[in-house]
Design a protein around this motif. Structure first.
Motif, PDB file in Angstrom:
ATOM      1  N   VAL A  44       0.845  -1.199   0.000  1.00 37.84           N
ATOM      2  CA  VAL A  44       0.000   0.000   0.000  1.00 37.84           C
ATOM      3  C   VAL A  44       0.879   1.246   0.000  1.00 37.84           C
ATOM      4  O   VAL A  44       0.631   2.201  -0.745  1.00 37.84           O
ATOM      5  N   SER A  45       1.930   1.231   0.797  1.00 38.23           N
ATOM      6  CA  SER A  45       2.831   2.381   0.888  1.00 38.23           C
ATOM      7  C   SER A  45       3.589   2.611  -0.409  1.00 38.23           C
ATOM      8  O   SER A  45       3.847   3.760  -0.791  1.00 38.23           O
ATOM      9  N   GLN A  46       3.944   1.538  -1.106  1.00 41.71           N
ATOM     10  CA  GLN A  46       4.602   1.681  -2.404  1.00 41.71           C
ATOM     11  C   GLN A  46       3.662   2.355  -3.396  1.00 41.71           C
ATOM     12  O   GLN A  46       4.065   3.271  -4.125  1.00 41.71           O
ATOM     13  N   ALA A  52       8.235   7.280   4.114  1.00 38.09           N
ATOM     14  CA  ALA A  52       8.365   7.008   5.555  1.00 38.09           C
ATOM     15  C   ALA A  52       7.792   5.638   5.902  1.00 38.09           C
ATOM     16  O   ALA A  52       8.393   4.894   6.695  1.00 38.09           O
ATOM     17  N   CYS A  53       6.665   5.281   5.312  1.00 39.17           N
ATOM     18  CA  CYS A  53       6.052   3.985   5.598  1.00 39.17           C
ATOM     19  C   CYS A  53       6.787   2.839   4.905  1.00 39.17           C
ATOM     20  O   CYS A  53       6.874   1.737   5.449  1.00 39.17           O
ATOM     21  N   ILE A  54       7.319   3.085   3.730  1.00 44.38           N
ATOM     22  CA  ILE A  54       8.135   2.061   3.065  1.00 44.38           C
ATOM     23  C   ILE A  54       9.353   1.766   3.928  1.00 44.38           C
ATOM     24  O   ILE A  54       9.695   0.601   4.164  1.00 44.38           O
ATOM     25  N   LEU A 127      -7.688  -7.295   7.702  1.00 40.04           N
ATOM     26  CA  LEU A 127      -7.069  -6.941   6.424  1.00 40.04           C
ATOM     27  C   LEU A 127      -7.701  -5.669   5.842  1.00 40.04           C
ATOM     28  O   LEU A 127      -6.989  -4.758   5.412  1.00 40.04           O
ATOM     29  N   VAL A 128      -9.014  -5.586   5.871  1.00 40.59           N
ATOM     30  CA  VAL A 128      -9.701  -4.401   5.352  1.00 40.59           C
ATOM     31  C   VAL A 128      -9.341  -3.166   6.173  1.00 40.59           C
ATOM     32  O   VAL A 128      -9.048  -2.092   5.619  1.00 40.59           O
ATOM     33  N   ILE A 129      -9.331  -3.308   7.485  1.00 42.61           N
ATOM     34  CA  ILE A 129      -8.978  -2.167   8.336  1.00 42.61           C
ATOM     35  C   ILE A 129      -7.516  -1.787   8.118  1.00 42.61           C
ATOM     36  O   ILE A 129      -7.180  -0.595   8.067  1.00 42.61           O
ATOM     37  N   LEU A 130      -6.630  -2.777   7.960  1.00 40.72           N
ATOM     38  CA  LEU A 130      -5.221  -2.494   7.702  1.00 40.72           C
ATOM     39  C   LEU A 130      -5.040  -1.701   6.413  1.00 40.72           C
ATOM     40  O   LEU A 130      -4.295  -0.722   6.376  1.00 40.72           O
ATOM     41  N   VAL A 131      -5.696  -2.109   5.346  1.00 40.28           N
ATOM     42  CA  VAL A 131      -5.585  -1.388   4.065  1.00 40.28           C
ATOM     43  C   VAL A 131      -6.070   0.054   4.245  1.00 40.28           C
ATOM     44  O   VAL A 131      -5.405   0.999   3.806  1.00 40.28           O
ATOM     45  N   SER A 132      -7.189   0.224   4.910  1.00 36.77           N
ATOM     46  CA  SER A 132      -7.722   1.567   5.149  1.00 36.77           C
ATOM     47  C   SER A 132      -6.787   2.382   6.039  1.00 36.77           C
ATOM     48  O   SER A 132      -6.523   3.564   5.769  1.00 36.77           O
ATOM     49  N   PHE A 133      -6.298   1.766   7.096  1.00 36.54           N
ATOM     50  CA  PHE A 133      -5.381   2.426   8.028  1.00 36.54           C
ATOM     51  C   PHE A 133      -4.106   2.878   7.312  1.00 36.54           C
ATOM     52  O   PHE A 133      -3.672   4.013   7.465  1.00 36.54           O
ATOM     53  N   MET A 134      -3.526   1.988   6.513  1.00 34.93           N
ATOM     54  CA  MET A 134      -2.289   2.331   5.813  1.00 34.93           C
ATOM     55  C   MET A 134      -2.513   3.451   4.803  1.00 34.93           C
ATOM     56  O   MET A 134      -1.670   4.332   4.656  1.00 34.93           O
ATOM     57  N   ASN A 135      -3.643   3.443   4.131  1.00 29.97           N
ATOM     58  CA  ASN A 135      -3.936   4.535   3.201  1.00 29.97           C
ATOM     59  C   ASN A 135      -4.035   5.862   3.946  1.00 29.97           C
ATOM     60  O   ASN A 135      -3.533   6.881   3.474  1.00 29.97           O
ATOM     61  N   VAL A 137      -2.559   6.620   6.917  1.00 28.98           N
ATOM     62  CA  VAL A 137      -1.219   6.977   7.394  1.00 28.98           C
ATOM     63  C   VAL A 137      -0.362   7.478   6.241  1.00 28.98           C
ATOM     64  O   VAL A 137       0.370   8.472   6.377  1.00 28.98           O
ATOM     65  N   ASN A 138      -0.456   6.811   5.102  1.00 30.02           N
ATOM     66  CA  ASN A 138       0.303   7.256   3.929  1.00 30.02           C
ATOM     67  C   ASN A 138      -0.050   8.697   3.577  1.00 30.02           C
ATOM     68  O   ASN A 138       0.828   9.512   3.288  1.00 30.02           O
ATOM     69  N   ARG A 139      -1.317   9.019   3.614  1.00 29.96           N
ATOM     70  CA  ARG A 139      -1.731  10.369   3.264  1.00 29.96           C
ATOM     71  C   ARG A 139      -1.237  11.391   4.285  1.00 29.96           C
ATOM     72  O   ARG A 139      -0.796  12.480   3.913  1.00 29.96           O
TER      73      ARG A 139
END
Length: 157
Positions: A44-46, A52-54, A127-135, A137-139
């Protein structure tokens, strides 16, 4: 490069991010395999270009025993033979969940069904919450140009 904002310097950010990061901790403690969590967070970070997340997730995965080969191939996981079917399903769900605006349709039924073959409801929820969370944090990091390179494993969890 200097960050545009120092999140720890303002009371609003400190208060909000304390709660936000507790969600990240809850995900770490979920039944979704730790390796899958790091691979998904990295992918997701890529996609989002969050250096920073990568940096963080590459180092966290390495500290947890992930191999350099697998980490180097996350960006090209479809052509790589080093990922399990379950990991491939998670990475595909993560990509479609991250590229919502690009696809214009969200996550397809086929991708959802593929993930559901490999993960139970509790793991799919994580998994769904992780994808949303990472998006999210990335932003936060991309908007404020948070620098990368000095992350030490274990800093946030």
């Amino acid at each position: 490069m200097d960050a545009r904002l120092n999140y720890s310097a303002t009371p609003t950010a400190a208060k909000a991010l304390k709660h936000f990061m507790s969600a990240g901790k809850a995900l770490k403690d979920s039944p979704l395999p730790a390796a899958t969590q790091e691979l998904v967070a990295l992918r997701v970070s890529q996609i989002n270009g969050c250096a920073a997340c990568i940096d963080m997730h590459t180092k966290e995965a390495t500290a947890a025993g992930e191999t350099p080969v697998r980490l180097n191939l996350v960006a090209a996981w479809r052509e790589a033979t080093v990922f399990t079917e379950a990991e491939r399903a998670a990475l595909e769900l993560a990509e479609e969940g991250t590229r919502v605006a690009d696809a214009g349709r969200g996550v397809s039924d086929a991708v959802w069904a593929y993930a559901a073959e490999h993960y139970d409801e509790e793991q799919l929820t994580a998994l769904v919450i992780l994808v949303s969370f990472m998006n999210a944090v990335n932003r936060l990091n991309v908007l404020t140009r948070q620098p990368a390179g000095d992350y030490e494993p274990g800093r946030f969890h």
